[in-house]
Enzyme design. Sequence first.
Site, PDB file in Angstrom:
ATOM      1  N   LYS A  53     125.517 110.489 -32.069  1.00  0.00           N
ATOM      2  CA  LYS A  53     124.056 110.363 -31.981  1.00  0.00           C
ATOM      3  C   LYS A  53     123.385 111.479 -32.790  1.00  0.00           C
ATOM      4  CE  LYS A  53     124.300 108.225 -27.429  1.00  0.00           C
ATOM      5  NZ  LYS A  53     124.366 108.412 -25.981  1.00  0.00           N
ATOM      6  N   GLN A  97     122.779 111.264 -20.463  1.00  0.00           N
ATOM      7  CA  GLN A  97     124.088 110.721 -20.833  1.00  0.00           C
ATOM      8  C   GLN A  97     124.847 110.295 -19.578  1.00  0.00           C
ATOM      9  OE1 GLN A  97     125.009 110.280 -24.086  1.00  0.00           O
ATOM     10  NE2 GLN A  97     126.839 109.237 -23.369  1.00  0.00           N
ATOM     11  N   ASP A 120     116.808 104.990 -24.254  1.00  0.00           N
ATOM     12  CA  ASP A 120     117.944 104.171 -23.817  1.00  0.00           C
ATOM     13  C   ASP A 120     117.455 102.771 -23.400  1.00  0.00           C
ATOM     14  OD1 ASP A 120     120.578 105.103 -23.885  1.00  0.00           O
ATOM     15  OD2 ASP A 120     120.238 106.486 -22.227  1.00  0.00           O
TER      16      ASP A 120
HETATM   17  N1  GUN Z   1     127.245 106.367 -21.873  1.00  0.00           N
HETATM   18  C1  GUN Z   1     127.868 105.323 -22.476  1.00  0.00           C
HETATM   19  N2  GUN Z   1     126.970 104.530 -23.092  1.00  0.00           N
HETATM   20  C2  GUN Z   1     125.758 105.068 -22.863  1.00  0.00           C
HETATM   21  C3  GUN Z   1     124.431 104.705 -23.260  1.00  0.00           C
HETATM   22  O1  GUN Z   1     124.179 103.703 -23.929  1.00  0.00           O
HETATM   23  N3  GUN Z   1     123.448 105.535 -22.838  1.00  0.00           N
HETATM   24  C4  GUN Z   1     123.676 106.632 -22.087  1.00  0.00           C
HETATM   25  N4  GUN Z   1     122.639 107.371 -21.706  1.00  0.00           N
HETATM   26  N5  GUN Z   1     124.889 107.004 -21.722  1.00  0.00           N
HETATM   27  C5  GUN Z   1     125.918 106.221 -22.102  1.00  0.00           C
END
Ligand code: GUN
Length: 289
Positions: A53, A97, A120
Site C-alpha cells: 500500500k 489493518q 476501505d
Molecule cells: N487485511 C486483509 N485485507 C484487508 C483489507 O482489505 N483492509 C484492511 N483494513 N485490512 C485487511
Amino acid sequence: MTAKILLAQPLVDKIKNELRLRCEGLKSQGTTPSMCVVLVGENPASLTYIKNKKKICEEVGAHFQLLHLPAETSEQDFLEHLSRLNSDSKIHGIIIQLPVTDKLKKLDIPNLVAPSKDIDGFHTANTKAIYYGTTDLNLLLPCTPKGVIHLLQFYGIDVKGKHIVVLGRSLIVGKPLAMLLSNLDATVTLAHSKTKNLEEITRTADILISAIGIPHFIKTSALNSAKHTVVIDVGINSLNGKVTGDVDPDVIEVASAISPVPGGVGPMTVISLIQNLMCAAENQLKGKK
Ligand code: GUN
C-alpha cells in the site's frame, strides 16, 4: 484451449497515471492526499500488505503514514488514536489493518473510521450504497469488489445477464461483490463453505469468482468446458512458502480466461484503495470550499 490471462498490470499502470494527475491537481490546490494505516501488533501478512500500500501510495505522489501500536493497546487508547486521526484535517484516508488483536475484537471496527475517510469502504454509511443498488464505482466501496469489477470491465467481460457464482460470503469480499454484481444486472449465486453440491452449481457459472481462501480448491471438475467460464481468483493463500490462489493450475486448460495469483486481483485491490484515497481527498477539499 488455454485460458487468456487477466493480468492486472496494464490496468494498474493506466489507473496509476490517472491517479498521478489527480494527485497533482489536489497538490496544486494545497492538498496533499494522505493516508494513515493503523496497525496493532505484529502480523507478518499485515506488514507485507502495508508495504504494498505504501509503495503504490507514494508512486502516485500521495503521502503515507503508519501508526504502529503495540499488541497490548487497550480499547480506550485505540479509540483515542482513532478520534484524533478522524479529526485531523491533514489526513484524508484511514485504514484499520485487519485482523486486529483479541483485545480490540469487541469493537465495531468498520464503523470507527469517519465515513468520509473510510477508504476501505467498510463503514455502514458507505456499504449502504451497495445495498441500495449503486453501480457507481467512484464511491468509497470495498477495494477487492471494486478491483474485481474494474478488471472484468477492462478485459471487456460483460456481466449483464450472466450467471456469476461468487464463492465466499465475507463482509470484505463475497457479500459486497455479490451485491454489486447484482446491481450491474448479473444473476448471482453466493455460495460458501456449507453449500451442498457446489460443483453442480459452479458448472453452470459463466463467471466463477473464488474468495474461499483454500489453495487449489477450484479443480477442473468445477467447470463445464462448454461454458467457456471466466475464472476470477481472489485467493491469497500460502502453500509451501509460495503465494497461491484458490484455483488449481490445471483450470487454465478449461477456462476461457483466468486472473492469475499473484498479479491479478491483489494489485487491483491495492490500486482501488488509492482510488478511494483520491476520492476521499477530493471530496474533503470540495467540502471545505
Ligand atoms: N487485511 C486483509 N485485507 C484487508 C483489507 O482489505 N483492509 C484492511 N483494513 N485490512 C485487511
